[in-house]
Scaffold this active site. Structure first.
Site, PDB file in Angstrom:
ATOM      1  N   ASP A  28      90.839  37.588  -2.337  1.00  0.00           N
ATOM      2  CA  ASP A  28      89.589  37.945  -2.923  1.00  0.00           C
ATOM      3  C   ASP A  28      89.426  39.379  -2.243  1.00  0.00           C
ATOM      4  OD1 ASP A  28      87.022  37.552  -4.014  1.00  0.00           O
ATOM      5  OD2 ASP A  28      86.083  36.767  -2.091  1.00  0.00           O
ATOM      6  N   TYR A  29      88.254  39.887  -3.174  1.00  0.00           N
ATOM      7  CA  TYR A  29      87.889  41.444  -2.542  1.00  0.00           C
ATOM      8  C   TYR A  29      86.760  41.380  -1.583  1.00  0.00           C
ATOM      9  CZ  TYR A  29      87.065  46.114  -2.452  1.00  0.00           C
ATOM     10  OH  TYR A  29      86.696  47.368  -1.984  1.00  0.00           O
ATOM     11  N   ASP A  30      85.608  40.909  -1.953  1.00  0.00           N
ATOM     12  CA  ASP A  30      84.421  41.189  -1.293  1.00  0.00           C
ATOM     13  C   ASP A  30      84.427  40.143   0.040  1.00  0.00           C
ATOM     14  OD1 ASP A  30      82.502  43.177  -2.575  1.00  0.00           O
ATOM     15  OD2 ASP A  30      83.039  41.915  -4.274  1.00  0.00           O
TER      16      ASP A  30
END
Length: 258
Positions: A28-30
């Site tokens: 995932d990013y955030d």
């Protein structure tokens, strides 16, 4: 609930990675590759040069696929990683996927449905100062991370009831996350990150899989991974992931060691 990873477990992960013939790393990013920001704009949340360099190096490693699978808009991730073609990108929980340099849509949006959701959310932005609405191609998110916590938490059940009423009988689901993201999201029920992982598993047929996420949307990724995968939840919590780590710095420690 998973336990925080021990040094022995991490050493085993590194060993399995080095011995593997085909590797898949999905993040995932955030909250995973970037700290959660009060300002969720693409400019405020973009990866720093050191992170970009590490991710590019990892994505270019032989027999290794690095995927970033996020709920972000595709324009956000495109702006960050357009110069890194080796990184596989998936946006809006798998609704958009970048394959062979081209973004492909995997869900058909309903603009009228999106607008009705936005209309239902608007009174709550007035009720909860500091909150705001983000409209995506396939869904809508109400952010309240910068609002007064007590005011926001009092409004969330009311908003959830309104949204569940207007989406009843449709393919849209209402999802609430209080674990750092502080959002209420409405999106298609069949649109989740698990579909993106399943597609990658078919494409790459890896013998090493590592998947890292930090909230409820990533549970679909964990569930779609094979039994021998390293599934890792950032900051722990209620999860089906096998391991947990404390935060974003620990994510980059693992990626650097790989």
């Amino acid at each position: 609930m998973s336990n925080f990873a021990t040094n022995d477990q991490l050493q085993q992960l590194y060993s399995d990675y080095s011995l593997a013939k085909r590797r898949l790393i999905a993040c995932d990013y955030d909250g995973v590759l970037s700290e959660l920001k009060d300002d969720p704009s693409a400019e405020a949340s973009k990866p720093d040069p050191q992170a970009l360099s590490l991710l590019s190096k990892l994505a270019s490693s032989p027999n290794t696929t690095l995927a970033i699978i996020t709920g972000r808009k595709k324009d956000d991730v495109e702006s960050w990683f357009k110069d890194n073609p080796a990184i596989y990108l998936s946006a809006e929980h798998g609704g958009w996927r970048k394959i062979d340099g081209e973004w492909k849509q995997h869900i058909t949006p309903d603009p009228k449905q999106i607008e009705s959701i936005v209309t239902a959310m608007r009174p709550f932005t007035k009720r909860v100062p500091g909150s705001h609405i983000e409209t995506k191609n396939f869904g809508v998110v109400w952010h309240y991370r910068t609002a007064d916590p007590d005011t926001a938490q009092a409004a969330v059940p009311d908003m959830q009831q309104v949204l569940e009423s207007i989406t009843k009988g449709t393919d849209m689901g209402v999802y609430v996350s209080n674990s750092g993201g502080n959002i209420v999201e409405v999106k298609p029920k069949n649109m989740n990150k698990g579909g993106a992982i399943e597609s990658l598993l078919t494409m790459t047929r890896p013998d090493f899989v590592m998947c890292i996420g930090d909230d409820y949307t990533d549970e679909h990724m964990f569930a779609a991974c094979p039994d021998n995968a390293y599934t890792i939840r950032v900051r722990g919590g209620d999860t089906t992931a096998k391991l947990s780590i404390k935060g974003v710095p620990e994510v980059f420690d693992i990626l650097s060691n790989l």
